[in-house]
Design a protein around this motif. Sequence first.
Motif, PDB file in Angstrom:
ATOM      1  N   GLN A   8      31.791  35.274  40.881  1.00 14.31           N
ATOM      2  CA  GLN A   8      30.436  34.914  40.467  1.00 14.31           C
ATOM      3  C   GLN A   8      29.559  36.153  40.466  1.00 14.31           C
ATOM      4  OE1 GLN A   8      29.883  31.732  43.532  1.00 14.31           O
ATOM      5  NE2 GLN A   8      28.879  30.701  41.815  1.00 14.31           N
ATOM      6  N   GLN A   9      28.716  36.255  39.467  1.00 11.54           N
ATOM      7  CA  GLN A   9      27.794  37.378  39.388  1.00 11.54           C
ATOM      8  C   GLN A   9      26.841  37.347  40.566  1.00 11.54           C
ATOM      9  OE1 GLN A   9      25.640  37.594  35.707  1.00 11.54           O
ATOM     10  NE2 GLN A   9      25.084  39.712  36.064  1.00 11.54           N
ATOM     11  N   GLY A  10      26.665  38.490  41.207  1.00 12.87           N
ATOM     12  CA  GLY A  10      25.727  38.605  42.314  1.00 12.87           C
ATOM     13  C   GLY A  10      26.257  38.137  43.654  1.00 12.87           C
ATOM     14  N   ILE A  11      27.489  37.647  43.708  1.00 10.27           N
ATOM     15  CA  ILE A  11      28.083  37.175  44.960  1.00 10.27           C
ATOM     16  C   ILE A  11      29.173  38.152  45.362  1.00 10.27           C
ATOM     17  CG2 ILE A  11      29.354  35.308  46.103  1.00 10.27           C
ATOM     18  CD1 ILE A  11      26.539  34.476  45.237  1.00 10.27           C
ATOM     19  N   ASN A  12      29.086  38.712  46.563  1.00 13.29           N
ATOM     20  CA  ASN A  12      30.095  39.640  47.070  1.00 13.29           C
ATOM     21  C   ASN A  12      31.165  38.847  47.807  1.00 13.29           C
ATOM     22  OD1 ASN A  12      31.503  41.877  47.879  1.00 13.29           O
ATOM     23  ND2 ASN A  12      30.087  42.413  49.528  1.00 13.29           N
ATOM     24  N   ASP A  13      32.316  38.693  47.182  1.00 16.50           N
ATOM     25  CA  ASP A  13      33.427  37.935  47.762  1.00 16.50           C
ATOM     26  C   ASP A  13      34.378  38.920  48.435  1.00 16.50           C
ATOM     27  OD1 ASP A  13      35.647  36.398  48.354  1.00 16.50           O
ATOM     28  OD2 ASP A  13      35.667  35.352  46.437  1.00 16.50           O
ATOM     29  N   THR A  14      34.231  39.118  49.732  1.00 14.90           N
ATOM     30  CA  THR A  14      35.045  40.102  50.443  1.00 14.90           C
ATOM     31  C   THR A  14      36.508  39.691  50.527  1.00 14.90           C
ATOM     32  OG1 THR A  14      34.436  39.113  52.567  1.00 14.90           O
ATOM     33  CG2 THR A  14      33.111  40.985  51.804  1.00 14.90           C
ATOM     34  N   GLU A  15      36.789  38.402  50.426  1.00 16.13           N
ATOM     35  CA  GLU A  15      38.171  37.925  50.465  1.00 16.13           C
ATOM     36  C   GLU A  15      38.893  38.178  49.139  1.00 16.13           C
ATOM     37  OE1 GLU A  15      40.525  33.730  51.193  1.00 16.13           O
ATOM     38  OE2 GLU A  15      38.504  33.965  52.015  1.00 16.13           O
ATOM     39  N   HIS A  16      38.135  38.280  48.055  1.00 14.01           N
ATOM     40  CA  HIS A  16      38.697  38.470  46.721  1.00 14.01           C
ATOM     41  C   HIS A  16      37.963  39.615  46.011  1.00 14.01           C
ATOM     42  CE1 HIS A  16      39.432  34.100  47.560  1.00 14.01           C
ATOM     43  NE2 HIS A  16      40.646  34.549  47.343  1.00 14.01           N
ATOM     44  N   PRO A  17      38.327  40.869  46.301  1.00 15.27           N
ATOM     45  CA  PRO A  17      37.662  41.995  45.627  1.00 15.27           C
ATOM     46  C   PRO A  17      37.995  42.038  44.135  1.00 15.27           C
ATOM     47  CG  PRO A  17      39.509  42.765  46.946  1.00 15.27           C
ATOM     48  CD  PRO A  17      39.351  41.302  47.230  1.00 15.27           C
ATOM     49  N   HIS A  38      39.556  38.367  40.456  1.00 15.93           N
ATOM     50  CA  HIS A  38      40.496  38.944  41.412  1.00 15.93           C
ATOM     51  C   HIS A  38      41.862  38.331  41.126  1.00 15.93           C
ATOM     52  CE1 HIS A  38      42.365  40.091  45.225  1.00 15.93           C
ATOM     53  NE2 HIS A  38      42.832  38.856  45.260  1.00 15.93           N
ATOM     54  N   ILE A  39      42.881  39.190  41.067  1.00  7.60           N
ATOM     55  CA  ILE A  39      44.252  38.721  40.879  1.00  7.60           C
ATOM     56  C   ILE A  39      45.024  39.037  42.140  1.00  7.60           C
ATOM     57  CG2 ILE A  39      46.357  38.938  39.508  1.00  7.60           C
ATOM     58  CD1 ILE A  39      44.582  39.721  37.135  1.00  7.60           C
ATOM     59  N   ASP A  40      45.652  38.005  42.702  1.00  5.00           N
ATOM     60  CA  ASP A  40      46.375  38.179  43.963  1.00  5.00           C
ATOM     61  C   ASP A  40      47.448  39.252  43.870  1.00  5.00           C
ATOM     62  OD1 ASP A  40      44.857  36.223  45.222  1.00  5.00           O
ATOM     63  OD2 ASP A  40      46.289  34.632  44.800  1.00  5.00           O
ATOM     64  N   GLN A  41      48.265  39.218  42.821  1.00  9.07           N
ATOM     65  CA  GLN A  41      49.319  40.216  42.653  1.00  9.07           C
ATOM     66  C   GLN A  41      49.501  40.506  41.175  1.00  9.07           C
ATOM     67  OE1 GLN A  41      52.931  39.408  44.737  1.00  9.07           O
ATOM     68  NE2 GLN A  41      53.969  41.186  43.901  1.00  9.07           N
ATOM     69  N   LEU A  42      49.287  41.776  40.805  1.00  4.38           N
ATOM     70  CA  LEU A  42      49.440  42.171  39.403  1.00  4.38           C
ATOM     71  C   LEU A  42      50.912  42.281  39.022  1.00  4.38           C
ATOM     72  CD1 LEU A  42      46.749  44.981  39.109  1.00  4.38           C
ATOM     73  CD2 LEU A  42      46.715  42.748  38.014  1.00  4.38           C
TER      74      LEU A  42
END
Length: 103
Positions: A8-17, A38-42
């Motif tokens: 989400q724009q403006g939300i810092n999601d530290t669990e999902h960079p 954020h993609i868990d594994q590329l």
Amino acid sequence: MIHVHALQQGINDTEHPVTGYIYLHGELENENGFDLCHIDQLPEEDGIYDCEVTLANGLIRPAKLYFWKSKRRNINRGLIVSADHQGDNHFAALKFRIRSDGL
């Protein structure tokens, strides 16, 4: 299966960079309201991959990840589009085919 977390724009999601240079596109971007994710594994190789996207509102959508390495800058590039949206898949396939630097 590859799992994608829409941010989400403006939300810092530290669990999902943010996964750099890979974006939600078209219908998925519109539904989420923002294109970063954020993609868990590329993946390790260029390709078109089935994936699922958890949107910021919690809904899960089937999708396709078009993933490649840029020819000029040798960085990951990619577009994630709704699995069944013909126009979005056509656009992403074109960018994938030419290994576009610009998205």
